[in-house]
Design an enzyme around this catalytic site. Structure first.
Site, PDB file in Angstrom:
ATOM      1  N   PRO A   5       0.846  -1.205   0.000  1.00 40.84           N
ATOM      2  CA  PRO A   5       0.000   0.000   0.000  1.00 40.84           C
ATOM      3  C   PRO A   5       0.880   1.255   0.000  1.00 40.84           C
ATOM      4  O   PRO A   5       1.801   1.371   0.805  1.00 40.84           O
ATOM      5  CB  PRO A   5      -0.789  -0.107   1.304  1.00 40.84           C
ATOM      6  CG  PRO A   5      -0.666  -1.537   1.723  1.00 40.84           C
ATOM      7  CD  PRO A   5       0.653  -2.006   1.212  1.00 40.84           C
ATOM      8  N   LEU A   6       0.578   2.194  -0.900  1.00 46.74           N
ATOM      9  CA  LEU A   6       1.427   3.367  -1.097  1.00 46.74           C
ATOM     10  C   LEU A   6       0.570   4.615  -1.308  1.00 46.74           C
ATOM     11  O   LEU A   6      -0.124   4.731  -2.314  1.00 46.74           O
ATOM     12  CB  LEU A   6       2.335   3.173  -2.316  1.00 46.74           C
ATOM     13  CG  LEU A   6       3.317   2.001  -2.250  1.00 46.74           C
ATOM     14  CD1 LEU A   6       3.778   1.619  -3.655  1.00 46.74           C
ATOM     15  CD2 LEU A   6       4.500   2.374  -1.373  1.00 46.74           C
ATOM     16  N   THR A   7       0.610   5.537  -0.374  1.00 41.19           N
ATOM     17  CA  THR A   7      -0.105   6.790  -0.543  1.00 41.19           C
ATOM     18  C   THR A   7       0.489   7.570  -1.707  1.00 41.19           C
ATOM     19  O   THR A   7       1.707   7.741  -1.785  1.00 41.19           O
ATOM     20  CB  THR A   7      -0.028   7.628   0.747  1.00 41.19           C
ATOM     21  OG1 THR A   7      -0.704   6.927   1.787  1.00 41.19           O
ATOM     22  CG2 THR A   7      -0.663   8.988   0.570  1.00 41.19           C
ATOM     23  N   GLN A  45      -7.077  -1.306   1.003  1.00 44.77           N
ATOM     24  CA  GLN A  45      -6.642  -1.074   2.381  1.00 44.77           C
ATOM     25  C   GLN A  45      -7.538  -0.037   3.045  1.00 44.77           C
ATOM     26  O   GLN A  45      -7.671   1.094   2.566  1.00 44.77           O
ATOM     27  CB  GLN A  45      -5.186  -0.601   2.439  1.00 44.77           C
ATOM     28  CG  GLN A  45      -4.659  -0.579   3.875  1.00 44.77           C
ATOM     29  CD  GLN A  45      -3.295   0.070   4.013  1.00 44.77           C
ATOM     30  OE1 GLN A  45      -3.154   1.247   3.744  1.00 44.77           O
ATOM     31  NE2 GLN A  45      -2.308  -0.701   4.446  1.00 44.77           N
ATOM     32  N   HIS A  82      -5.855  -1.494   7.927  1.00 47.63           N
ATOM     33  CA  HIS A  82      -4.610  -0.798   8.262  1.00 47.63           C
ATOM     34  C   HIS A  82      -4.585  -0.562   9.769  1.00 47.63           C
ATOM     35  O   HIS A  82      -5.244   0.328  10.289  1.00 47.63           O
ATOM     36  CB  HIS A  82      -4.553   0.532   7.514  1.00 47.63           C
ATOM     37  CG  HIS A  82      -3.196   1.167   7.473  1.00 47.63           C
ATOM     38  ND1 HIS A  82      -2.173   0.816   8.329  1.00 47.63           N
ATOM     39  CD2 HIS A  82      -2.685   2.144   6.668  1.00 47.63           C
ATOM     40  CE1 HIS A  82      -1.098   1.552   8.052  1.00 47.63           C
ATOM     41  NE2 HIS A  82      -1.384   2.357   7.059  1.00 47.63           N
ATOM     42  N   HIS A 120       1.529   1.703  11.622  1.00 52.30           N
ATOM     43  CA  HIS A 120       2.181   2.977  11.266  1.00 52.30           C
ATOM     44  C   HIS A 120       1.678   4.192  12.035  1.00 52.30           C
ATOM     45  O   HIS A 120       1.673   5.309  11.527  1.00 52.30           O
ATOM     46  CB  HIS A 120       2.049   3.219   9.758  1.00 52.30           C
ATOM     47  CG  HIS A 120       2.723   2.181   8.936  1.00 52.30           C
ATOM     48  ND1 HIS A 120       2.621   2.106   7.579  1.00 52.30           N
ATOM     49  CD2 HIS A 120       3.513   1.126   9.295  1.00 52.30           C
ATOM     50  CE1 HIS A 120       3.308   1.085   7.114  1.00 52.30           C
ATOM     51  NE2 HIS A 120       3.859   0.475   8.159  1.00 52.30           N
ATOM     52  N   TYR A 164      -1.317   4.976  13.004  1.00 53.63           N
ATOM     53  CA  TYR A 164      -2.667   5.451  12.724  1.00 53.63           C
ATOM     54  C   TYR A 164      -3.629   4.920  13.798  1.00 53.63           C
ATOM     55  O   TYR A 164      -3.190   4.373  14.811  1.00 53.63           O
ATOM     56  CB  TYR A 164      -3.068   5.073  11.307  1.00 53.63           C
ATOM     57  CG  TYR A 164      -2.223   5.774  10.261  1.00 53.63           C
ATOM     58  CD1 TYR A 164      -2.193   7.172  10.197  1.00 53.63           C
ATOM     59  CD2 TYR A 164      -1.414   5.060   9.383  1.00 53.63           C
ATOM     60  CE1 TYR A 164      -1.396   7.833   9.260  1.00 53.63           C
ATOM     61  CE2 TYR A 164      -0.619   5.715   8.441  1.00 53.63           C
ATOM     62  CZ  TYR A 164      -0.615   7.103   8.383  1.00 53.63           C
ATOM     63  OH  TYR A 164       0.180   7.750   7.471  1.00 53.63           O
ATOM     64  N   ARG A 216      -2.698  -5.335   8.497  1.00 50.39           N
ATOM     65  CA  ARG A 216      -1.315  -4.866   8.527  1.00 50.39           C
ATOM     66  C   ARG A 216      -0.972  -4.347   9.917  1.00 50.39           C
ATOM     67  O   ARG A 216      -1.700  -3.538  10.492  1.00 50.39           O
ATOM     68  CB  ARG A 216      -1.073  -3.752   7.502  1.00 50.39           C
ATOM     69  CG  ARG A 216       0.402  -3.321   7.476  1.00 50.39           C
ATOM     70  CD  ARG A 216       0.730  -2.415   6.313  1.00 50.39           C
ATOM     71  NE  ARG A 216       2.179  -2.340   6.117  1.00 50.39           N
ATOM     72  CZ  ARG A 216       2.761  -1.737   5.084  1.00 50.39           C
ATOM     73  NH1 ARG A 216       2.026  -1.146   4.151  1.00 50.39           N
ATOM     74  NH2 ARG A 216       4.076  -1.723   4.973  1.00 50.39           N
ATOM     75  N   ALA A 269       7.107  -6.655   4.571  1.00 47.52           N
ATOM     76  CA  ALA A 269       7.279  -5.415   3.814  1.00 47.52           C
ATOM     77  C   ALA A 269       8.301  -4.534   4.516  1.00 47.52           C
ATOM     78  O   ALA A 269       8.443  -4.588   5.738  1.00 47.52           O
ATOM     79  CB  ALA A 269       5.954  -4.670   3.690  1.00 47.52           C
ATOM     80  N   ARG A 310       8.606   1.305  -2.972  1.00 45.66           N
ATOM     81  CA  ARG A 310       9.302   2.256  -3.843  1.00 45.66           C
ATOM     82  C   ARG A 310       9.718   1.632  -5.173  1.00 45.66           C
ATOM     83  O   ARG A 310       9.592   2.277  -6.226  1.00 45.66           O
ATOM     84  CB  ARG A 310      10.527   2.806  -3.107  1.00 45.66           C
ATOM     85  CG  ARG A 310      10.185   3.744  -1.965  1.00 45.66           C
ATOM     86  CD  ARG A 310      11.376   3.996  -1.053  1.00 45.66           C
ATOM     87  NE  ARG A 310      11.633   2.865  -0.169  1.00 45.66           N
ATOM     88  CZ  ARG A 310      12.686   2.782   0.635  1.00 45.66           C
ATOM     89  NH1 ARG A 310      13.595   3.735   0.640  1.00 45.66           N
ATOM     90  NH2 ARG A 310      12.849   1.728   1.415  1.00 45.66           N
TER      91      ARG A 310
END
Length: 462
Positions: free
Chosen positions: A29-31, A106, A195, A198, A200, A247, A329, A358
């Site tokens: 998952p990538l913002t 996600q 999610h 991280h 959140y 996650r 990850a 990335r």
């Protein structure tokens, strides 16, 4: 003659009821901040972005997607609570399924990371207050001053969150997750991922540095995991557990390790082990663990990013606590992915799949490039051409608003096509937007290799 499998990364893997993967290279998952305003709908650019990265039997996980307007914390990040948003995502799922890939949404609530100013966003039709959390504990920097965040009005200090009420707010929050999961199913997703990582909202309840509650959601590890379980129960009402992933991001904050938005715990191994053992009993599709080896100060220089040489931490700590599919990850390179996925397919001391961020941004056909590189390593380079080069990612385009750094990274197939002649508008859909010769190329074996081990260790503490 059947092609030899160079590593476990390219063996099939059944992931719950989502399906059987043909390879284990997962899009993390990538913002990306490309949602259409003001509805925060997945844009046509997003359709192209996911189409380019889809492969037959490959698993893609979407960028973090807000479950409600209460979660808004970054400009132009998508949601999944409205019918309009679900319709936008339906175009994305269709594009991925056309290439016979799998797509998971996600589900995201940012909690205290959301600035109070986001409550004025036009999508907030329910007049939610943004910046909520387990407790009224704000985000501070290493000097004890309020951290700063980005808003539509520029950079501003984080606010002090409001504590969610256990009798009114938390039941409503669970229903918001349920609605978002239902919208995801309506949009054609193959599953959803909660999610809970991280720093959140769910992570803010797990960590006792942010959770200072004295009710049934605070104190003991059982209580601090209560919201995680209740949210999952709500999601299970509309989405079978076998289509749900979670996650988590276990950290090592007492020993100076990376944390996320200052979410710390006095005994992180204890709380995350309890959370993982709880999840182990739920028959989930998968558990995705972040390895805490991201070093933001250096992640725009892939040749010498110290995170690419740090050892795995969470695999060793928690693999024995989870018996289902576990995806790793964070900081994997072409070389370290080969080392991490060696041995027998049945080896349960390894991750079952690896998620890349990335490198998947800058290489839409990353599974193919990694397979060539793994084949190169497995054969000792005998009788094979050199493995393909990677497009070097440009981090300053990660969170911009246009096609640059989003859909213009070329694939190997596109490069071959261009050598045969200029593509036209009628050429394969995934070619559209790609540009040849724009990005620097990097040999796969050189990722993260220009630092000596001692230098990597010292930089990891910065």
């Amino acid at each position: 003659m059947k092609k030899a499998v160079p590593s476990k990364l390219f063996r099939p893997l059944k992931v719950g009821a989502i399906g059987t993967l043909s390879h284990r290279v997962v899009l993390a998952p990538l913002t990306r901040n490309r949602a259409s305003e003001p509805g925060l709908v997945a844009s046509p650019l997003a359709v192209q972005y996911y189409r380019q990265r889809a492969s037959e039997g490959g698993l893609l996980i979407t960028e973090a997607t807000h479950i409600s307007s209460e979660s808004l914390a970054y400009p132009s990040t998508p949601g999944i609570w409205s019918v309009e948003q679900a319709e936008g995502w339906k175009k994305v799922t269709s594009a991925v399924h056309e290439k016979k890939g799998f797509l998971v949404c996600q589900l995201w609530h940012t909690g205290r990371v959301a600035h109070p100013d986001y409550a004025s966003h036009p999508s907030n039709t329910k007049n939610y207050q943004t910046c909520v959390s387990s407790s009224a504990v704000g985000i501070v920097n290493r000097h004890g001053k309020p951290g700063k965040t980005v808003t539509y009005g520029g950079i501003k200090p984080h606010g002090v969150p409001s504590s969610l009420d256990s009798k009114t707010d938390i039941p409503r929050l669970c229903q918001d997750y349920k609605l978002a999961a239902q919208r995801a199913m309506d949009a054609g997703f193959d599953g959803v991922e909660l999610h809970a990582a991280h720093g959140y909202l769910i992570d803010q309840f797990l960590n006792n540095g942010t959770n200072q509650r004295t009710d049934e959601y605070g104190g003991s590890v059982e209580n601090r995991c209560r919201l995680l379980r209740e949210v999952l129960d709500a999601i299970f009402e509309v989405c079978p557990s076998e289509r749900v992933g979670v996650r988590l991001s276990p950290h090592d904050s007492p020993n100076g390790g990376n944390t996320y938005y200052g979410s710390k715990d006095t005994n992180p191994d204890l709380i995350y082990r309890h959370a993982i053992q709880t999840l182990d009993r739920l028959d989930l599709a998968y558990l995705l663990l972040t390895e805490p080896r991201w070093v933001g100060k250096h992640d725009d220089t892939p040749e010498n990013d110290p995170g690419f040489q740090m050892p795995l931490m969470n695999l060793e700590k928690f693999r024995q606590d989870y018996h289902g599919v576990m995806i790793g990850a964070g900081g994997f390179t072409p070389s370290s992915s080969y080392a991490a996925m060696g041995g027998e397919p049945s080896d349960k001391n390894q991750y079952d799949a690896l998620a890349f961020g990335r490198w998947f941004i800058s290489n839409p056909d990353l599974p193919l490039k990694l397979e060539c590189f793994h084949q190169h390593l497995a054969s000792g380079s005998v009788g094979l051409p050199p493995p393909p080069l990677l497009n070097r990612y440009e981090r300053d385009t990660f969170y911009t608003r246009d096609a640059g750094g989003y859909i213009d990274y070329p694939s190997l197939e596109y490069e071959t096509f261009c050598e045969m002649g200029s593509p036209t508008e009628n050429d394969k859909l995934e070619y559209q937007g790609m540009e040849l010769g724009k990005y620097t190329l990097l040999e796969q074996e050189n990722v993260g290799t220009s630092l000596k081990t001692t230098e990597t260790q010292s930089r990891s503490k910065l």
